[in-house]
Design a protein around this motif. Sequence first.
Motif, PDB file in Angstrom:
ATOM      1  N   ASP A 126       0.873  -1.167   0.000  1.00  0.00           N
ATOM      2  CA  ASP A 126       0.000   0.000   0.000  1.00  0.00           C
ATOM      3  C   ASP A 126       0.908   1.214   0.000  1.00  0.00           C
ATOM      4  O   ASP A 126       1.600   1.473   0.989  1.00  0.00           O
ATOM      5  N   PRO A 127       0.945   1.970  -1.108  1.00  0.00           N
ATOM      6  CA  PRO A 127       1.878   3.098  -1.190  1.00  0.00           C
ATOM      7  C   PRO A 127       1.663   4.138  -0.101  1.00  0.00           C
ATOM      8  O   PRO A 127       2.611   4.790   0.325  1.00  0.00           O
ATOM      9  N   ALA A 128       0.450   4.277   0.379  1.00  0.00           N
ATOM     10  CA  ALA A 128       0.178   5.283   1.399  1.00  0.00           C
ATOM     11  C   ALA A 128       0.803   4.891   2.740  1.00  0.00           C
ATOM     12  O   ALA A 128       1.159   5.761   3.538  1.00  0.00           O
ATOM     13  N   ARG A 129       0.955   3.575   2.983  1.00  0.00           N
ATOM     14  CA  ARG A 129       1.490   3.126   4.268  1.00  0.00           C
ATOM     15  C   ARG A 129       2.933   2.662   4.187  1.00  0.00           C
ATOM     16  O   ARG A 129       3.519   2.314   5.215  1.00  0.00           O
ATOM     17  N   GLU A 130       3.482   2.600   3.033  1.00  0.00           N
ATOM     18  CA  GLU A 130       4.857   2.107   2.866  1.00  0.00           C
ATOM     19  C   GLU A 130       5.847   3.184   3.315  1.00  0.00           C
ATOM     20  O   GLU A 130       5.852   4.292   2.782  1.00  0.00           O
ATOM     21  N   PRO A 131       6.688   2.877   4.292  1.00  0.00           N
ATOM     22  CA  PRO A 131       7.669   3.879   4.727  1.00  0.00           C
ATOM     23  C   PRO A 131       8.785   4.016   3.694  1.00  0.00           C
ATOM     24  O   PRO A 131       9.135   3.082   2.994  1.00  0.00           O
ATOM     25  N   GLY A 132       9.301   5.189   3.592  1.00  0.00           N
ATOM     26  CA  GLY A 132      10.441   5.430   2.711  1.00  0.00           C
ATOM     27  C   GLY A 132      10.066   5.849   1.307  1.00  0.00           C
ATOM     28  O   GLY A 132      10.958   6.042   0.482  1.00  0.00           O
ATOM     29  N   LEU A 133       8.796   5.967   0.986  1.00  0.00           N
ATOM     30  CA  LEU A 133       8.397   6.420  -0.352  1.00  0.00           C
ATOM     31  C   LEU A 133       8.080   7.906  -0.296  1.00  0.00           C
ATOM     32  O   LEU A 133       7.356   8.369   0.577  1.00  0.00           O
ATOM     33  N   SER A 134       8.618   8.625  -1.264  1.00  0.00           N
ATOM     34  CA  SER A 134       8.316  10.050  -1.329  1.00  0.00           C
ATOM     35  C   SER A 134       6.952  10.242  -1.980  1.00  0.00           C
ATOM     36  O   SER A 134       6.378   9.324  -2.564  1.00  0.00           O
ATOM     37  N   SER A 135       6.435  11.436  -1.900  1.00  0.00           N
ATOM     38  CA  SER A 135       5.129  11.706  -2.502  1.00  0.00           C
ATOM     39  C   SER A 135       5.200  11.574  -4.015  1.00  0.00           C
ATOM     40  O   SER A 135       4.229  11.161  -4.651  1.00  0.00           O
ATOM     41  N   GLU A 136       6.336  11.889  -4.608  1.00  0.00           N
ATOM     42  CA  GLU A 136       6.503  11.733  -6.060  1.00  0.00           C
ATOM     43  C   GLU A 136       6.450  10.261  -6.449  1.00  0.00           C
ATOM     44  O   GLU A 136       5.843   9.907  -7.464  1.00  0.00           O
ATOM     45  N   GLN A 137       7.093   9.408  -5.643  1.00  0.00           N
ATOM     46  CA  GLN A 137       7.069   7.983  -5.932  1.00  0.00           C
ATOM     47  C   GLN A 137       5.649   7.425  -5.794  1.00  0.00           C
ATOM     48  O   GLN A 137       5.222   6.600  -6.606  1.00  0.00           O
ATOM     49  N   ARG A 138       4.923   7.874  -4.788  1.00  0.00           N
ATOM     50  CA  ARG A 138       3.536   7.436  -4.617  1.00  0.00           C
ATOM     51  C   ARG A 138       2.678   7.870  -5.798  1.00  0.00           C
ATOM     52  O   ARG A 138       1.838   7.123  -6.294  1.00  0.00           O
ATOM     53  N   LEU A 139       2.890   9.104  -6.252  1.00  0.00           N
ATOM     54  CA  LEU A 139       2.143   9.616  -7.396  1.00  0.00           C
ATOM     55  C   LEU A 139       2.460   8.813  -8.655  1.00  0.00           C
ATOM     56  O   LEU A 139       1.564   8.451  -9.420  1.00  0.00           O
ATOM     57  N   LEU A 140       3.730   8.501  -8.852  1.00  0.00           N
ATOM     58  CA  LEU A 140       4.137   7.717 -10.017  1.00  0.00           C
ATOM     59  C   LEU A 140       3.522   6.317  -9.969  1.00  0.00           C
ATOM     60  O   LEU A 140       3.040   5.804 -10.990  1.00  0.00           O
ATOM     61  N   MET A 141       3.509   5.702  -8.786  1.00  0.00           N
ATOM     62  CA  MET A 141       2.910   4.369  -8.655  1.00  0.00           C
ATOM     63  C   MET A 141       1.421   4.416  -8.972  1.00  0.00           C
ATOM     64  O   MET A 141       0.887   3.517  -9.635  1.00  0.00           O
ATOM     65  N   ALA A 142       0.735   5.449  -8.536  1.00  0.00           N
ATOM     66  CA  ALA A 142      -0.694   5.593  -8.816  1.00  0.00           C
ATOM     67  C   ALA A 142      -0.931   5.765 -10.310  1.00  0.00           C
ATOM     68  O   ALA A 142      -1.874   5.183 -10.878  1.00  0.00           O
ATOM     69  N   GLN A 143      -0.074   6.531 -10.969  1.00  0.00           N
ATOM     70  CA  GLN A 143      -0.219   6.733 -12.415  1.00  0.00           C
ATOM     71  C   GLN A 143       0.000   5.429 -13.173  1.00  0.00           C
ATOM     72  O   GLN A 143      -0.732   5.113 -14.115  1.00  0.00           O
ATOM     73  N   VAL A 144       0.991   4.663 -12.763  1.00  0.00           N
ATOM     74  CA  VAL A 144       1.279   3.387 -13.429  1.00  0.00           C
ATOM     75  C   VAL A 144       0.114   2.418 -13.234  1.00  0.00           C
ATOM     76  O   VAL A 144      -0.297   1.729 -14.177  1.00  0.00           O
ATOM     77  N   GLU A 145      -0.440   2.367 -12.045  1.00  0.00           N
ATOM     78  CA  GLU A 145      -1.582   1.489 -11.793  1.00  0.00           C
ATOM     79  C   GLU A 145      -2.789   1.896 -12.625  1.00  0.00           C
ATOM     80  O   GLU A 145      -3.497   1.043 -13.166  1.00  0.00           O
ATOM     81  N   ARG A 146      -3.031   3.197 -12.742  1.00  0.00           N
ATOM     82  CA  ARG A 146      -4.144   3.666 -13.590  1.00  0.00           C
ATOM     83  C   ARG A 146      -3.921   3.270 -15.042  1.00  0.00           C
ATOM     84  O   ARG A 146      -4.849   2.820 -15.722  1.00  0.00           O
ATOM     85  N   ALA A 147      -2.692   3.412 -15.519  1.00  0.00           N
ATOM     86  CA  ALA A 147      -2.383   3.050 -16.907  1.00  0.00           C
ATOM     87  C   ALA A 147      -2.580   1.553 -17.131  1.00  0.00           C
ATOM     88  O   ALA A 147      -3.106   1.135 -18.175  1.00  0.00           O
ATOM     89  N   GLN A 148      -2.183   0.729 -16.161  1.00  0.00           N
ATOM     90  CA  GLN A 148      -2.361  -0.715 -16.303  1.00  0.00           C
ATOM     91  C   GLN A 148      -3.845  -1.088 -16.313  1.00  0.00           C
ATOM     92  O   GLN A 148      -4.264  -1.947 -17.090  1.00  0.00           O
ATOM     93  N   ARG A 149      -4.636  -0.468 -15.459  1.00  0.00           N
ATOM     94  CA  ARG A 149      -6.078  -0.742 -15.457  1.00  0.00           C
ATOM     95  C   ARG A 149      -6.708  -0.326 -16.780  1.00  0.00           C
ATOM     96  O   ARG A 149      -7.576  -1.014 -17.315  1.00  0.00           O
ATOM     97  N   GLN A 150      -6.261   0.810 -17.328  1.00  0.00           N
ATOM     98  CA  GLN A 150      -6.798   1.295 -18.599  1.00  0.00           C
ATOM     99  C   GLN A 150      -6.464   0.326 -19.733  1.00  0.00           C
ATOM    100  O   GLN A 150      -7.322   0.026 -20.572  1.00  0.00           O
ATOM    101  N   ARG A 151      -5.231  -0.194 -19.755  1.00  0.00           N
ATOM    102  CA  ARG A 151      -4.838  -1.161 -20.797  1.00  0.00           C
ATOM    103  C   ARG A 151      -5.648  -2.449 -20.675  1.00  0.00           C
ATOM    104  O   ARG A 151      -6.073  -3.014 -21.683  1.00  0.00           O
ATOM    105  N   ALA A 152      -5.868  -2.899 -19.453  1.00  0.00           N
ATOM    106  CA  ALA A 152      -6.661  -4.118 -19.258  1.00  0.00           C
ATOM    107  C   ALA A 152      -8.095  -3.900 -19.724  1.00  0.00           C
ATOM    108  O   ALA A 152      -8.693  -4.778 -20.363  1.00  0.00           O
ATOM    109  N   LEU A 153      -8.656  -2.750 -19.437  1.00  0.00           N
ATOM    110  CA  LEU A 153     -10.020  -2.433 -19.877  1.00  0.00           C
ATOM    111  C   LEU A 153     -10.093  -2.371 -21.400  1.00  0.00           C
ATOM    112  O   LEU A 153     -11.025  -2.905 -21.999  1.00  0.00           O
ATOM    113  N   GLN A 154      -9.114  -1.752 -22.029  1.00  0.00           N
ATOM    114  CA  GLN A 154      -9.106  -1.662 -23.491  1.00  0.00           C
ATOM    115  C   GLN A 154      -9.003  -3.047 -24.116  1.00  0.00           C
ATOM    116  O   GLN A 154      -9.664  -3.339 -25.113  1.00  0.00           O
ATOM    117  N   ARG A 155      -8.174  -3.918 -23.541  1.00  0.00           N
ATOM    118  CA  ARG A 155      -8.013  -5.269 -24.063  1.00  0.00           C
ATOM    119  C   ARG A 155      -9.334  -6.035 -23.973  1.00  0.00           C
ATOM    120  O   ARG A 155      -9.740  -6.724 -24.907  1.00  0.00           O
TER     121      ARG A 155
END
Length: 92
Positions: free
Chosen positions: A15-44
């Motif tokens: 869980d990026p929100a609870r993972e220690p040692g992640l910066s806010s930029e890293q959390r934002l990047l992880m959220a963007q990647v997850e959204r992109a993966q969900r979008q690709r799965a939906l398109q497929r």
Amino acid sequence: PREPGGEAAFARRIDPAREPGLSSEQRLLMAQVERAQRQRALQRRLRGRNALLALGIGAVAFGIYGYTFYSVSQEGFLDELEQEAEAARARA
């Protein structure tokens, strides 16, 4: 490498929100990647559904087209009109 629970370390979800040692930029990047993966799965998934729908519509259209040609070739009303006209000419 396996953990004591038998689950591989790389398959563990975090869980990026609870993972220690992640910066806010890293959390934002992880959220963007997850959204992109969900979008690709939906398109497929939608691409497969659209292909099935297109095949279904094409089959129905081809069936209607074929049935129309078949039924028109079976109609004999023009032949009956011709026979009546020949009979009328013969009587006259």
